[in-house]
Design a protein around this motif. Structure first.
Motif, PDB file in Angstrom:
ATOM      1  N   TYR A 211      16.832 -45.030  41.501  1.00  5.51           N
ATOM      2  CA  TYR A 211      16.020 -44.723  40.328  1.00  5.51           C
ATOM      3  C   TYR A 211      16.767 -43.784  39.399  1.00  5.51           C
ATOM      4  O   TYR A 211      17.647 -43.028  39.815  1.00  5.51           O
ATOM      5  N   THR A 212      16.383 -43.842  38.142  1.00  3.39           N
ATOM      6  CA  THR A 212      16.938 -42.940  37.152  1.00  3.39           C
ATOM      7  C   THR A 212      15.876 -42.671  36.093  1.00  3.39           C
ATOM      8  O   THR A 212      14.735 -43.146  36.182  1.00  3.39           O
ATOM      9  N   ILE A 213      16.250 -41.907  35.083  1.00  2.37           N
ATOM     10  CA  ILE A 213      15.397 -41.643  33.929  1.00  2.37           C
ATOM     11  C   ILE A 213      15.835 -42.570  32.796  1.00  2.37           C
ATOM     12  O   ILE A 213      17.044 -42.784  32.607  1.00  2.37           O
ATOM     13  N   PRO A 214      14.898 -43.171  32.061  1.00  3.44           N
ATOM     14  CA  PRO A 214      15.289 -44.057  30.954  1.00  3.44           C
ATOM     15  C   PRO A 214      16.305 -43.398  30.018  1.00  3.44           C
ATOM     16  O   PRO A 214      16.081 -42.289  29.538  1.00  3.44           O
ATOM     17  N   LEU A 215      17.406 -44.089  29.805  1.00  2.57           N
ATOM     18  CA  LEU A 215      18.464 -43.630  28.917  1.00  2.57           C
ATOM     19  C   LEU A 215      18.669 -44.716  27.871  1.00  2.57           C
ATOM     20  O   LEU A 215      19.278 -45.755  28.143  1.00  2.57           O
ATOM     21  N   GLN A 216      18.125 -44.495  26.674  1.00  2.02           N
ATOM     22  CA  GLN A 216      18.150 -45.518  25.638  1.00  2.02           C
ATOM     23  C   GLN A 216      17.968 -44.893  24.262  1.00  2.02           C
ATOM     24  O   GLN A 216      17.744 -43.684  24.141  1.00  2.02           O
ATOM     25  N   GLU A 217      18.066 -45.732  23.231  1.00  3.90           N
ATOM     26  CA  GLU A 217      18.001 -45.207  21.868  1.00  3.90           C
ATOM     27  C   GLU A 217      16.574 -44.893  21.444  1.00  3.90           C
ATOM     28  O   GLU A 217      16.335 -43.929  20.715  1.00  3.90           O
ATOM     29  N   GLU A 218      15.613 -45.682  21.886  1.00  7.68           N
ATOM     30  CA  GLU A 218      14.216 -45.508  21.483  1.00  7.68           C
ATOM     31  C   GLU A 218      13.339 -45.196  22.702  1.00  7.68           C
ATOM     32  O   GLU A 218      13.717 -45.513  23.836  1.00  7.68           O
ATOM     33  N   PRO A 219      12.171 -44.601  22.494  1.00  4.96           N
ATOM     34  CA  PRO A 219      11.276 -44.293  23.617  1.00  4.96           C
ATOM     35  C   PRO A 219      10.944 -45.541  24.425  1.00  4.96           C
ATOM     36  O   PRO A 219      10.780 -46.633  23.858  1.00  4.96           O
ATOM     37  N   PRO A 220      10.834 -45.417  25.738  1.00 10.17           N
ATOM     38  CA  PRO A 220      10.575 -46.585  26.594  1.00 10.17           C
ATOM     39  C   PRO A 220       9.129 -47.057  26.559  1.00 10.17           C
ATOM     40  O   PRO A 220       8.832 -48.152  27.045  1.00 10.17           O
ATOM     41  N   THR A 221       8.215 -46.260  26.025  1.00 11.21           N
ATOM     42  CA  THR A 221       6.812 -46.647  25.920  1.00 11.21           C
ATOM     43  C   THR A 221       6.353 -46.505  24.476  1.00 11.21           C
ATOM     44  O   THR A 221       7.050 -45.912  23.640  1.00 11.21           O
ATOM     45  N   GLU A 222       5.168 -47.022  24.212  1.00  4.02           N
ATOM     46  CA  GLU A 222       4.604 -46.876  22.880  1.00  4.02           C
ATOM     47  C   GLU A 222       4.360 -45.401  22.571  1.00  4.02           C
ATOM     48  O   GLU A 222       3.866 -44.652  23.408  1.00  4.02           O
ATOM     49  N   VAL A 223       4.727 -45.004  21.367  1.00  4.23           N
ATOM     50  CA  VAL A 223       4.529 -43.625  20.922  1.00  4.23           C
ATOM     51  C   VAL A 223       3.500 -43.626  19.801  1.00  4.23           C
ATOM     52  O   VAL A 223       3.666 -44.310  18.789  1.00  4.23           O
ATOM     53  N   LYS A 224       2.439 -42.854  19.975  1.00  2.00           N
ATOM     54  CA  LYS A 224       1.390 -42.766  18.971  1.00  2.00           C
ATOM     55  C   LYS A 224       1.855 -41.888  17.801  1.00  2.00           C
ATOM     56  O   LYS A 224       2.767 -41.067  17.948  1.00  2.00           O
ATOM     57  N   PRO A 225       1.219 -42.048  16.631  1.00  2.00           N
ATOM     58  CA  PRO A 225       1.603 -41.204  15.487  1.00  2.00           C
ATOM     59  C   PRO A 225       1.445 -39.713  15.770  1.00  2.00           C
ATOM     60  O   PRO A 225       2.140 -38.883  15.187  1.00  2.00           O
ATOM     61  N   TRP A 226       0.509 -39.368  16.663  1.00  2.00           N
ATOM     62  CA  TRP A 226       0.245 -37.960  16.959  1.00  2.00           C
ATOM     63  C   TRP A 226       1.011 -37.446  18.189  1.00  2.00           C
ATOM     64  O   TRP A 226       0.884 -36.288  18.563  1.00  2.00           O
ATOM     65  N   THR A 227       1.793 -38.303  18.817  1.00  2.00           N
ATOM     66  CA  THR A 227       2.540 -37.876  20.006  1.00  2.00           C
ATOM     67  C   THR A 227       3.595 -36.841  19.638  1.00  2.00           C
ATOM     68  O   THR A 227       4.360 -37.024  18.692  1.00  2.00           O
ATOM     69  N   VAL A 228       3.609 -35.750  20.386  1.00  2.00           N
ATOM     70  CA  VAL A 228       4.626 -34.714  20.193  1.00  2.00           C
ATOM     71  C   VAL A 228       5.799 -35.008  21.122  1.00  2.00           C
ATOM     72  O   VAL A 228       5.626 -35.071  22.342  1.00  2.00           O
ATOM     73  N   ILE A 229       6.964 -35.216  20.555  1.00  2.00           N
ATOM     74  CA  ILE A 229       8.179 -35.451  21.336  1.00  2.00           C
ATOM     75  C   ILE A 229       9.015 -34.179  21.297  1.00  2.00           C
ATOM     76  O   ILE A 229       9.476 -33.754  20.242  1.00  2.00           O
ATOM     77  N   LEU A 230       9.177 -33.565  22.461  1.00  2.00           N
ATOM     78  CA  LEU A 230       9.896 -32.303  22.539  1.00  2.00           C
ATOM     79  C   LEU A 230      11.398 -32.523  22.645  1.00  2.00           C
ATOM     80  O   LEU A 230      11.853 -33.461  23.304  1.00  2.00           O
ATOM     81  N   ASN A 231      12.145 -31.644  22.009  1.00  2.00           N
ATOM     82  CA  ASN A 231      13.601 -31.614  22.144  1.00  2.00           C
ATOM     83  C   ASN A 231      13.958 -30.627  23.252  1.00  2.00           C
ATOM     84  O   ASN A 231      13.612 -29.445  23.178  1.00  2.00           O
ATOM     85  N   ILE A 232      14.622 -31.116  24.288  1.00  2.00           N
ATOM     86  CA  ILE A 232      14.999 -30.293  25.434  1.00  2.00           C
ATOM     87  C   ILE A 232      16.506 -30.097  25.412  1.00  2.00           C
ATOM     88  O   ILE A 232      17.242 -30.912  24.848  1.00  2.00           O
ATOM     89  N   THR A 233      16.985 -29.035  26.027  1.00  2.00           N
ATOM     90  CA  THR A 233      18.430 -28.810  26.079  1.00  2.00           C
ATOM     91  C   THR A 233      19.137 -30.029  26.674  1.00  2.00           C
ATOM     92  O   THR A 233      18.652 -30.623  27.643  1.00  2.00           O
ATOM     93  N   PRO A 234      20.270 -30.421  26.108  1.00  2.00           N
ATOM     94  CA  PRO A 234      20.970 -31.636  26.564  1.00  2.00           C
ATOM     95  C   PRO A 234      21.386 -31.558  28.031  1.00  2.00           C
ATOM     96  O   PRO A 234      21.527 -30.473  28.606  1.00  2.00           O
ATOM     97  N   LEU A 235      21.601 -32.719  28.612  1.00  2.00           N
ATOM     98  CA  LEU A 235      22.092 -32.843  29.986  1.00  2.00           C
ATOM     99  C   LEU A 235      23.424 -33.567  29.944  1.00  2.00           C
ATOM    100  O   LEU A 235      23.490 -34.735  29.540  1.00  2.00           O
ATOM    101  N   ASP A 236      24.485 -32.880  30.323  1.00  2.00           N
ATOM    102  CA  ASP A 236      25.833 -33.457  30.290  1.00  2.00           C
ATOM    103  C   ASP A 236      26.170 -34.039  28.923  1.00  2.00           C
ATOM    104  O   ASP A 236      26.769 -35.120  28.802  1.00  2.00           O
ATOM    105  N   GLY A 237      25.766 -33.326  27.875  1.00  2.00           N
ATOM    106  CA  GLY A 237      26.079 -33.749  26.523  1.00  2.00           C
ATOM    107  C   GLY A 237      25.169 -34.816  25.958  1.00  2.00           C
ATOM    108  O   GLY A 237      25.352 -35.249  24.812  1.00  2.00           O
ATOM    109  N   ILE A 238      24.183 -35.243  26.720  1.00  2.00           N
ATOM    110  CA  ILE A 238      23.259 -36.292  26.275  1.00  2.00           C
ATOM    111  C   ILE A 238      21.942 -35.649  25.843  1.00  2.00           C
ATOM    112  O   ILE A 238      21.396 -34.788  26.541  1.00  2.00           O
ATOM    113  N   GLU A 239      21.432 -36.074  24.687  1.00  2.00           N
ATOM    114  CA  GLU A 239      20.160 -35.557  24.202  1.00  2.00           C
ATOM    115  C   GLU A 239      19.042 -35.844  25.199  1.00  2.00           C
ATOM    116  O   GLU A 239      19.048 -36.885  25.879  1.00  2.00           O
ATOM    117  N   VAL A 240      18.084 -34.926  25.253  1.00  2.00           N
ATOM    118  CA  VAL A 240      16.941 -35.068  26.156  1.00  2.00           C
ATOM    119  C   VAL A 240      15.647 -34.923  25.365  1.00  2.00           C
ATOM    120  O   VAL A 240      15.496 -33.969  24.598  1.00  2.00           O
TER     121      VAL A 240
END
Length: 264
Positions: free
Chosen positions: A23-52
């Motif tokens: 298993y892994t965590i989805p690593l892709q350009e767009e969110p893996p599920t539907e995102v509502k207009p009101w969904t808050v997407i947090l910016n987390i510190t990168p992991l090995d240079g990859i945005e989180v």
């Protein structure tokens, strides 16, 4: 650019199944599920240079969902056994920040709406009060009685049938060592000595930091605090009860004791 997306539904984390059965965590350009207009997407510190990124969904991915071909939901605790450690630790950080975001929507001073000021701070739109994520610091201690016995306890809050260690939250105005002494006295009635730091561990259930210690028995008879513990007893290394899960610092303290004594 691909990003890690840590997606939570309450306490469950979205995992991506890989062809080799891991298993892994989805690593892709767009969110893996539907995102509502009101969904808050947090910016987390990168992991090995990859945005989180991290966000919460209202409805879990179930077996009858088209997404179940690629993904499944897993409780955060159990993800420890399925994910590489760096991803598990990052998942914990994401869970803590989502919890903080959910619980700081309004100002504790004036009740005004809180808005993000930085990735890890919010500011009240009315009075300017600024807040940051808070951690609840707890101490946990393995108490030794000679080379072959340790004190283990079964807490009333334990959901599984196992014996763990004496633990409790640090109070204002005390050091970590003072917190260890106080918790041990309150919960067992014994005195300890030679308190020594072992290690620490993020504990995102929901927002904790566990600080582990070893200590030696000094004096006193066991008198269990019934409000906190079901039972406590001295256990010989050759007759240990069911122990905590591998993911916990309690288990690491016990395992380290067993390994160290076996080498000596």
């Amino acid at each position: 650019m691909k990003k890690y997306y840590f997606v939570f539904c309450k306490d469950d984390l979205l995992l991506e199944r890989q062809e080799d059965g891991t298993y892994t965590i989805p690593l892709q350009e767009e969110p893996p599920t539907e995102v509502k207009p009101w969904t808050v997407i947090l910016n987390i510190t990168p992991l090995d240079g990859i945005e989180v990124k991290a966000y919460a969904i209202d409805t879990p991915v179930t077996d009858d969902s088209p997404l179940s071909i690629f993904y499944e939901m897993c409780p955060l605790r159990q993800s420890y056994y399925k994910l590489p450690e760096p991803l598990y630790l990052k998942a914990g950080k994401c869970a803590e920040l989502l919890y903080w975001d959910h619980n700081t929507r309004f100002c504790g001073v004036c009740g005004g709406p809180m808005k993000f000021h930085t990735d890890i701070s919010k500011r009240c739109e009315h009075c300017g009060k600024e807040v940051w994520p808070q951690l609840a610091t707890a101490v946990i201690v393995l108490i030794h009685k000679g080379p072959d016995e340790v004190l283990l306890a079964k807490g009333r809050s334990f959901k599984r049938d196992f014996f763990g260690l004496i633990a409790g939250f640090v109070e204002t105005g005390e050091t970590l060592e003072q917190a260890v002494e106080r918790e041990v006295m309150e919960e067992t009635g014994i005195r300890i000595k030679n308190i020594r730091y072992f290690d620490s561990q993020p504990w995102p259930y929901p927002s904790g930091l566990m600080v582990g210690f070893n200590a030696d028995y000094a004096e006193g008879e066991l008198h269990v605090q019934r409000e906190e513990l079901k039972k406590a007893a001295w256990f010989h290394r050759d007759h240990l009860p069911n122990l905590p899960e591998k993911l916990s610092i309690a288990r690491r303290l016990i395992d380290h004791w067993l390994e160290t004594e076996n080498r000596s």
